[in-house]
Motif scaffolding. Structure first.
Motif: not given
Length: 224
Positions: A101-119
């Motif tokens: 499940a998902m809950i609020r982000n740590e720090g309770r802030k909306f995040i909008c950015r380019h994010q690096r992921l590892r496959v």
């Protein structure tokens, strides 16, 4: 040509972006309405993000009961590829097609950015064109993307190679840096970042998101 359906829920923002991504990848995009009881003969389904319908109760909880979700659940059980993006990932968890499940982000802030992921896994219908260990850049935008699961579920996901993506630099507190997971069969994938926003250099730092949509087409052709 593969027909890939994109479901519109009340308040959906990113359905047209997903439809455009499907078209750019060379497939036939098919709009699907949440109140319909038909999948219109599609070969794969995308539950897009960008809406908050019912989030006051629990992320994805209301949309899970949309009439079309009965058809999605049945089709997924029969092996049809299903991709849940952001809110769509939440809906897949609420529908028990994916665990956690998902809950609020740590720090309770909306995040909008380019994010690096590892496959972490390319053994799914939506990631077969990636290489394991590959790092990609995908747009991330969410306020409730903090992935949670009980210890037994988390252990199962890790042991069964069901973690598909991890954050490189955890932005929201997700356990084990998990950004996306799959079911045991590998046909249902959910992730919080938005691949449909990373298909053209005009609007992003990479076109890595396009690989999701070419992957599913290559899978469908190979299994036709």
């Amino acid at each position: 040509m593969s027909r890939i359906g994109v479901v519109t829920f009340p308040g959906t923002l990113d359905d047209h972006d997903a439809l455009r991504a499907v078209k750019l990848a060379g497939a036939d995009p098919v709009p699907l309405w949440h109140a319909s009881d038909s999948l219109n003969g599609v070969d794969a389904i995308i539950l897009p993000g960008g809406f908050s319908y019912g989030d006051y109760l629990r992320c994805g909880a209301i949309a899970r009961f949309a009439p079309i979700m009965g058809e999605v659940i049945t089709a997924a059980g029969a092996g049809m590829p299903v991709l849940g993006i952001c809110n769509g990932f939440q809906v897949l968890c609420e529908s028990h097609l994916l665990e956690g499940a998902m809950i609020r982000n740590e720090g309770r802030k909306f995040i909008c950015r380019h994010q690096r992921l590892r496959v972490e896994s390319n053994d799914t219908t939506w990631t077969c064109d990636f290489a394991e260990g590959q790092e990609i850049i995908i747009v991330l935008k969410n306020g409730e993307g903090n992935f949670r699961a009980d210890p037994d579920t988390l252990h199962k996901l890790e042991e069964n190679n069901q973690v598909v993506f991890r954050y490189v630099g955890n932005p929201n507190g997700s356990l084990n840096d998990i950004a996306g997971i799959t079911n045991e069969r590998g046909n249902v994938v959910g992730l919080m970042p938005h691949p449909e926003h990373s298909v053209e250099m005009l609007t992003g730092e990479s076109r890595d998101g396009l690989v999701f949509f070419t992957s599913v087409q290559h899978f469908l052709v190979a299994t036709a």
